[in-house]
Design a protein around this motif. Structure first.
Motif, PDB file in Angstrom:
ATOM      1  N   ASP A  46     -63.043  22.677  28.108  1.00 54.88           N
ATOM      2  CA  ASP A  46     -61.557  22.387  28.274  1.00 54.88           C
ATOM      3  C   ASP A  46     -60.253  21.452  27.118  1.00 54.88           C
ATOM      4  O   ASP A  46     -60.826  21.746  25.851  1.00 54.88           O
ATOM      5  N   ASN A  47     -59.356  21.444  27.541  1.00 55.75           N
ATOM      6  CA  ASN A  47     -58.461  21.546  26.453  1.00 55.75           C
ATOM      7  C   ASN A  47     -57.994  19.719  26.088  1.00 55.75           C
ATOM      8  O   ASN A  47     -58.340  19.341  25.234  1.00 55.75           O
ATOM      9  N   THR A  71     -63.057  25.963  22.304  1.00 55.32           N
ATOM     10  CA  THR A  71     -62.426  25.114  24.045  1.00 55.32           C
ATOM     11  C   THR A  71     -61.019  25.926  23.780  1.00 55.32           C
ATOM     12  O   THR A  71     -60.492  26.379  23.903  1.00 55.32           O
ATOM     13  N   TRP A  99     -60.977  27.097  26.858  1.00 57.93           N
ATOM     14  CA  TRP A  99     -61.593  28.794  27.503  1.00 57.93           C
ATOM     15  C   TRP A  99     -60.995  29.694  26.472  1.00 57.93           C
ATOM     16  O   TRP A  99     -60.860  30.723  26.591  1.00 57.93           O
TER      17      TRP A  99
END
Length: 211
Positions: A29-30, A62, A64
Motif C-alpha cells: 500500500d502507500n 507500491t 497499488w
C-alpha cells in the motif's frame, strides 16, 4: 518462493523467449518505505535468479502500482542487485488531473537518466483510486512514451472488469469480444488500439494488420 518451485521454473524456461515475469501485482500500500521495498525485492531477485530464472523480472510500484516516485528512487539499487541486470519497473497510471502531464514527462525522462527500464504496466482513461473519473491524460502518456522510448500495456483487453462500472460495463473493458479486433470499444480503447497517432497499430515495429 512460489515462483522458484521446480515445476514453475520449468514452465518459465519453456516460454522464456516471450516471458516477462511479474511476480507480485500491485503489492504494497502507500505505507511501504523505500528501505523495505528495496530489501524485499532484493531478496526476491536473489531467490528467483538462484532458481535459474533468467527472464526479465517486472516489479510493480507500491500504492497499488501508482508510486512511480519510489520506483525511481529505489530502481537503480534493485537493478544493481540483480545478477542478470534484467529488471523492468512497472508504473500503473491511474491518477488523473492536469498535474499528470508533468509527472508523466518527468518520470519518463528521469528513468532514462537513471538507466532503468520503466513501463506503464497498466493505464486507462480513469482509475479506481481517482473515483473512476476519466481524467487520466492517456493521449499525453502515449505521445510521451513514444517520444522518450517507454513501453506500455493498457488495462485491459477484457469484457468483465468489475471496477469502475457504468451500467453493466466497465471503463476498463477495451472490447466486447475477446477474439475480435473489430470489437474494440469506442473512445479511449480504440484510441489506444488503432486511432491515435501513437496507438499500437501506428507504432508497431512489426506490421499490424487490422482485421
Amino acid at each position: 518462493n512460489w515462483w522458484a518451485q521446480s515445476a514453475v521454473v520449468d514452465v518459465i524456461k519453456k516460454h522464456e523467449k516471450w516471458t516477462l515475469l511479474n511476480i507480485a501485482n500491485e503489492a504494497g500500500d502507500n505505507n511501504v518505505s523505500n528501505s523495505t521495498f528495496q530489501s524485499t525485492y532484493t531478496s526476491a531477485l536473489s531467490t528467483l535468479r538462484n532458481a535459474g530464472i533468467t527472464v526479465p523480472i517486472v516489479i510493480d510500484g507500491t500504492g497499488w502500482g501508482q508510486n512511480v516516485e519510489q520506483l525511481l528512487a529505489v530502481g537503480p539499487a534493485l537493478l544493481a542487485a540483480d545478477p542478470q541486470k534484467n529488471v523492468i519497473f512497472s508504473w500503473h497510471e491511474y491518477t488523473g488531473g492536469a498535474a499528470q502531464n508533468t509527472r508523466i514527462t518527468q518520470s519518463y525522462e528521469q528513468s532514462k537518466t537513471l538507466g532503468i527500464v520503466l513501463i506503464n504496466g497498466e493505464f486507462a482513461n480513469g482509475g479506481v483510486g481517482d473515483g473512476c473519473a476519466t481524467t487520466i491524460p492517456y493521449k499525453w502518456l502515449l505521445s510521451e512514451a513514444e517520444r522518450v522510448g517507454i513501453g506500455w500495456l493498457a488495462w485491459s483487453w477484457d469484457t468483465s472488469n468489475s471496477d469502475c462500472k457504468v451500467g453493466s460495463d466497465s471503463i476498463f473493458n477495451m472490447t466486447t469480444n475477446l477474439t475480435s479486433a473489430a470489437a474494440v470499444a469506442p473512445g479511449w480503447a480504440s484510441d489506444v488500439m488503432r486511432d491515435d497517432p501513437n496507438s499500437i497499430k501506428n507504432t508497431s515495429v512489426r506490421h499490424c494488420d487490422w482485421k
